[in-house]
Design a protein around this motif. Structure first.
Motif, PDB file in Angstrom:
ATOM      1  N   VAL A  13       0.476 -28.063  25.540  1.00 34.17           N
ATOM      2  CA  VAL A  13      -0.539 -28.546  24.841  1.00 34.17           C
ATOM      3  C   VAL A  13      -0.954 -30.047  25.278  1.00 34.17           C
ATOM      4  O   VAL A  13      -0.239 -30.686  25.193  1.00 34.17           O
ATOM      5  CB  VAL A  13      -0.298 -28.467  23.413  1.00 34.17           C
ATOM      6  CG1 VAL A  13      -1.533 -28.949  22.422  1.00 34.17           C
ATOM      7  CG2 VAL A  13       0.008 -26.985  22.866  1.00 34.17           C
ATOM      8  N   ILE A  14      -2.329 -30.166  25.439  1.00 33.40           N
ATOM      9  CA  ILE A  14      -2.593 -31.691  25.402  1.00 33.40           C
ATOM     10  C   ILE A  14      -3.707 -32.034  24.167  1.00 33.40           C
ATOM     11  O   ILE A  14      -4.643 -31.229  24.021  1.00 33.40           O
ATOM     12  CB  ILE A  14      -3.449 -31.752  26.638  1.00 33.40           C
ATOM     13  CG1 ILE A  14      -2.989 -31.314  27.988  1.00 33.40           C
ATOM     14  CG2 ILE A  14      -4.055 -33.393  26.954  1.00 33.40           C
ATOM     15  CD1 ILE A  14      -1.482 -31.793  28.489  1.00 33.40           C
ATOM     16  N   GLU A  15      -3.273 -32.997  23.502  1.00 32.74           N
ATOM     17  CA  GLU A  15      -3.792 -33.361  22.285  1.00 32.74           C
ATOM     18  C   GLU A  15      -4.352 -34.624  22.257  1.00 32.74           C
ATOM     19  O   GLU A  15      -4.138 -35.733  22.710  1.00 32.74           O
ATOM     20  CB  GLU A  15      -2.678 -33.427  21.257  1.00 32.74           C
ATOM     21  CG  GLU A  15      -3.194 -33.800  19.996  1.00 32.74           C
ATOM     22  CD  GLU A  15      -2.012 -33.782  18.804  1.00 32.74           C
ATOM     23  OE1 GLU A  15      -1.890 -34.863  18.183  1.00 32.74           O
ATOM     24  OE2 GLU A  15      -1.254 -32.720  18.884  1.00 32.74           O
ATOM     25  N   PHE A  16      -5.831 -34.690  22.224  1.00 36.02           N
ATOM     26  CA  PHE A  16      -6.699 -35.768  22.201  1.00 36.02           C
ATOM     27  C   PHE A  16      -7.072 -36.065  20.578  1.00 36.02           C
ATOM     28  O   PHE A  16      -8.138 -35.490  20.325  1.00 36.02           O
ATOM     29  CB  PHE A  16      -7.978 -35.535  22.961  1.00 36.02           C
ATOM     30  CG  PHE A  16      -7.802 -35.529  24.263  1.00 36.02           C
ATOM     31  CD1 PHE A  16      -7.727 -36.442  25.430  1.00 36.02           C
ATOM     32  CD2 PHE A  16      -7.674 -34.101  24.844  1.00 36.02           C
ATOM     33  CE1 PHE A  16      -7.247 -36.148  26.849  1.00 36.02           C
ATOM     34  CE2 PHE A  16      -7.511 -33.988  26.243  1.00 36.02           C
ATOM     35  CZ  PHE A  16      -7.517 -34.910  27.035  1.00 36.02           C
ATOM     36  N   THR A  17      -6.232 -36.694  19.764  1.00 36.91           N
ATOM     37  CA  THR A  17      -6.370 -36.672  18.371  1.00 36.91           C
ATOM     38  C   THR A  17      -6.126 -37.813  17.660  1.00 36.91           C
ATOM     39  O   THR A  17      -5.367 -38.978  18.537  1.00 36.91           O
ATOM     40  CB  THR A  17      -5.602 -35.547  17.696  1.00 36.91           C
ATOM     41  OG1 THR A  17      -4.167 -35.817  17.588  1.00 36.91           O
ATOM     42  CG2 THR A  17      -5.868 -34.051  18.396  1.00 36.91           C
ATOM     43  N   HIS A  18      -6.396 -37.905  16.668  1.00 37.16           N
ATOM     44  CA  HIS A  18      -5.977 -39.230  15.927  1.00 37.16           C
ATOM     45  C   HIS A  18      -6.146 -38.801  14.151  1.00 37.16           C
ATOM     46  O   HIS A  18      -6.376 -37.615  13.802  1.00 37.16           O
ATOM     47  CB  HIS A  18      -6.896 -40.300  15.783  1.00 37.16           C
ATOM     48  CG  HIS A  18      -8.236 -40.217  15.768  1.00 37.16           C
ATOM     49  ND1 HIS A  18      -8.997 -39.408  16.633  1.00 37.16           N
ATOM     50  CD2 HIS A  18      -9.188 -40.301  14.737  1.00 37.16           C
ATOM     51  CE1 HIS A  18     -10.333 -39.168  16.304  1.00 37.16           C
ATOM     52  NE2 HIS A  18     -10.567 -39.922  15.010  1.00 37.16           N
ATOM     53  N   VAL A  25      -2.503 -29.960  13.714  1.00 39.41           N
ATOM     54  CA  VAL A  25      -2.631 -28.669  14.394  1.00 39.41           C
ATOM     55  C   VAL A  25      -1.394 -28.923  15.662  1.00 39.41           C
ATOM     56  O   VAL A  25      -0.419 -28.002  15.857  1.00 39.41           O
ATOM     57  CB  VAL A  25      -3.910 -28.518  15.147  1.00 39.41           C
ATOM     58  CG1 VAL A  25      -3.979 -27.188  16.191  1.00 39.41           C
ATOM     59  CG2 VAL A  25      -5.287 -28.293  14.297  1.00 39.41           C
ATOM     60  N   GLY A  26      -1.535 -29.993  16.087  1.00 44.61           N
ATOM     61  CA  GLY A  26      -0.584 -30.210  17.069  1.00 44.61           C
ATOM     62  C   GLY A  26       1.043 -30.240  16.766  1.00 44.61           C
ATOM     63  O   GLY A  26       1.892 -29.745  17.427  1.00 44.61           O
ATOM     64  N   VAL A  27       1.426 -30.735  15.678  1.00 47.90           N
ATOM     65  CA  VAL A  27       2.564 -30.719  15.020  1.00 47.90           C
ATOM     66  C   VAL A  27       3.131 -29.279  14.865  1.00 47.90           C
ATOM     67  O   VAL A  27       4.376 -28.959  14.911  1.00 47.90           O
ATOM     68  CB  VAL A  27       2.789 -31.741  13.935  1.00 47.90           C
ATOM     69  CG1 VAL A  27       2.396 -31.124  12.443  1.00 47.90           C
ATOM     70  CG2 VAL A  27       4.292 -31.891  13.851  1.00 47.90           C
ATOM     71  N   ILE A  28       2.079 -28.515  14.417  1.00 52.96           N
ATOM     72  CA  ILE A  28       2.629 -27.117  14.113  1.00 52.96           C
ATOM     73  C   ILE A  28       3.130 -26.468  15.257  1.00 52.96           C
ATOM     74  O   ILE A  28       4.215 -25.570  15.485  1.00 52.96           O
ATOM     75  CB  ILE A  28       1.392 -26.194  13.274  1.00 52.96           C
ATOM     76  CG1 ILE A  28       1.397 -26.854  11.971  1.00 52.96           C
ATOM     77  CG2 ILE A  28       1.951 -24.735  13.170  1.00 52.96           C
ATOM     78  CD1 ILE A  28      -0.078 -26.504  11.389  1.00 52.96           C
ATOM     79  N   LEU A  29       2.191 -26.379  16.166  1.00 49.88           N
ATOM     80  CA  LEU A  29       2.812 -26.040  17.649  1.00 49.88           C
ATOM     81  C   LEU A  29       3.982 -26.661  18.153  1.00 49.88           C
ATOM     82  O   LEU A  29       4.815 -25.841  18.901  1.00 49.88           O
ATOM     83  CB  LEU A  29       1.361 -25.981  18.460  1.00 49.88           C
ATOM     84  CG  LEU A  29      -0.175 -25.573  18.147  1.00 49.88           C
ATOM     85  CD1 LEU A  29      -1.023 -25.803  19.208  1.00 49.88           C
ATOM     86  CD2 LEU A  29       0.229 -24.018  17.813  1.00 49.88           C
ATOM     87  N   ALA A  30       3.691 -27.734  18.038  1.00 49.39           N
ATOM     88  CA  ALA A  30       5.183 -28.657  18.604  1.00 49.39           C
ATOM     89  C   ALA A  30       6.544 -28.156  17.988  1.00 49.39           C
ATOM     90  O   ALA A  30       7.536 -27.966  18.640  1.00 49.39           O
ATOM     91  CB  ALA A  30       4.921 -30.061  18.595  1.00 49.39           C
ATOM     92  N   ASP A  31       6.570 -28.067  16.835  1.00 44.80           N
ATOM     93  CA  ASP A  31       7.621 -27.708  15.973  1.00 44.80           C
ATOM     94  C   ASP A  31       7.979 -26.246  16.551  1.00 44.80           C
ATOM     95  O   ASP A  31       9.166 -26.056  16.511  1.00 44.80           O
ATOM     96  CB  ASP A  31       7.539 -27.820  14.451  1.00 44.80           C
ATOM     97  CG  ASP A  31       7.694 -29.149  13.900  1.00 44.80           C
ATOM     98  OD1 ASP A  31       7.326 -30.207  14.746  1.00 44.80           O
ATOM     99  OD2 ASP A  31       7.672 -29.243  12.671  1.00 44.80           O
ATOM    100  N   MET A  32       7.136 -25.642  16.745  1.00 44.43           N
ATOM    101  CA  MET A  32       7.519 -24.046  17.053  1.00 44.43           C
ATOM    102  C   MET A  32       7.715 -24.026  18.630  1.00 44.43           C
ATOM    103  O   MET A  32       7.945 -22.759  18.957  1.00 44.43           O
ATOM    104  CB  MET A  32       6.254 -23.333  16.858  1.00 44.43           C
ATOM    105  CG  MET A  32       5.948 -23.005  15.192  1.00 44.43           C
ATOM    106  SD  MET A  32       4.598 -22.035  14.858  1.00 44.43           S
ATOM    107  CE  MET A  32       5.126 -20.460  15.249  1.00 44.43           C
ATOM    108  N   GLY A  33       7.866 -25.113  19.153  1.00 44.42           N
ATOM    109  CA  GLY A  33       8.587 -24.965  20.783  1.00 44.42           C
ATOM    110  C   GLY A  33       7.417 -25.300  21.676  1.00 44.42           C
ATOM    111  O   GLY A  33       7.883 -25.700  22.787  1.00 44.42           O
TER     112      GLY A  33
END
Length: 394
Positions: A13-18, A25-33
């Protein structure tokens, strides 16, 4: 749980966020691997430096991510960003509509070279008359009816957390997961948009449905017509210690009255059913309040837990650090990136195969992973040095 065994292992995943919604969105996907690369501007995401109620945004929503700093206004930085996306499964962004498209980082441009790309935009509004408006969590709580329902009449009150940002981010993650499943069948990516305003409307949909059922507008929660006779916050014998108790069925009512010696209420034929009791709150609640004020909160908690009724001590967020249930696996060790201090923050509220998702990459410092990220997409040491000298990366 080994990272390679997590459900989203292998997804990039590439995340352009603040701020909150996109990072959620990103931390949910990140925590799931998933491997999540957070693209920050040179010097770091400004969210890192917020104070007051925003001071916790960055550490809460950016664990398990890798940080790279890019100057997207430079040709070199932009090319790095495009190369990152070419190797990715998912992009997340929450800039103003059209901002990334102007840089050549919109869905149409990126999917042309990466047709399997799933592109998730977190916005204020979905398509419609409001789609170009600027929105914040609090803005949509106000215009979406949530603040009206939370505060007393005439005093709209935002919820006590970024509930729309976070829930909107959850819907974004759900959309990404759905698109990944569809891609298994079709091989094609998808464009997804989640939003603050429509999330707020979804949250108050129960009150819209209530009006459709009853023919009457829902009243703000502090003055609502309760569905149950006992569903309140009560004072206890300990000054300042309050307790919420809910009695939500006829069997619970009988258990409650028997446990606390409220025979007069239990034997009153006018209080036999739930619908009868809701019309007699003026009779019931004073009796219950008086009884509760003779007992300590600890006594009440012990009895309520024993008899199995819904209850909750009124807690502050600060008290959750020492909550025994959360400390049994629901709090994750985190290092604060601004000062290096250790703390504990809530894990995703999910058990997967009986285990909680953990931390395999602490909250990153500014550009902590830049060199490794660039190496992973083919840049050698000399090329990385040139990009840094040009201040295209940091």
């Amino acid at each position: 749980m080994n990272r390679d065994d997590l459900p989203l292992a292998g997804i990039k995943v590439i995340e352009f966020t603040h701020m909150v919604m996109g990072p959620a969105v990103g931390v949910i996907l990140a925590d799931m691997g998933a491997t999540v690369v957070k693209v920050e501007p040179i010097g770091g995401d400004q969210t890192r430096h917020l104070r007051g109620s925003g001071a916790g945004y960055y550490p809460m929503f950016n664990r398990n991510k890798n940080s790279i700093c890019l100057d997207l206004k430079s040709a070199e930085g932009l090319e790095v960003a495009k190369k990152l996306v070419d190797s990715a499964d998912v992009v997340i962004e929450n800039f103003r509509p059209g901002t990334l498209a102007k840089l050549g980082l919109g869905y149409e441009a990126l999917s042309a070279s990466n047709p399997g790309l799933i592109y998730c935009s977190a916005k204020g509004f979905l398509s419609g008359p409001y789609e170009k408006r600027t929105a914040l969590d609090e803005v949509t709580q106000m215009m979406g009816g949530l603040a009206y329902m939370t505060g007393p009449p005439g005093r709209p009150l935002r919820a006590g957390a970024s509930v729309v940002d976070i829930t909107g981010g959850m819907f974004g993650a759900i959309g990404v997961l759905g698109a990944l499943q569809q891609r298994h069948r079709t091989g094609k990516g998808a464009q997804i948009t989640c939003s603050l305003y429509e999330t707020t409307a979804f949250l108050v949909g129960q009150h819209m449905a209530q009006q459709a059922v009853t023919g009457q507008e829902a009243k703000p929660m502090p003055v609502r017509l309760a569905a149950w006779a006992v569903y309140d916050v009560f004072e206890t014998a300990n000054e300042g210690e309050q307790l919420f108790v809910g009695v939500v069925s006829d069997s619970q009512w009988k258990t409650f009255c028997q446990a606390f010696g409220l025979d007069e209420l239990l034997n009153n034929p006018e209080l036999e059913t739930n619908n009868q009791r809701t019309g007699k709150r003026d009779v019931i609640i004073p009796v219950v309040r008086e009884m509760f004020q003779t007992k300590t909160r600890a006594e009440l908690v012990e009895k309520l837990e024993t008899i199995g009724l819904p209850f909750a001590p009124i807690a502050k967020p600060a008290e959750l650090f020492d909550d025994p249930h959360l400390n049994a696996g629901g709090l994750l060790p985190i290092t604060m990136p601004n000062n290096g201090e250790k703390t504990k923050l809530p894990a995703l509220p999910i058990e997967y195969e009986g285990e909680r998702f953990g931390v395999f990459h602490d909250v990153p410092t500014v550009g902590e992973d830049t060199d490794q990220i660039l190496a992973d997409i083919g840049f050698d040491a000399a090329s990385i040095a040139r990009l840094k000298d040009a201040k295209a990366v940091g």
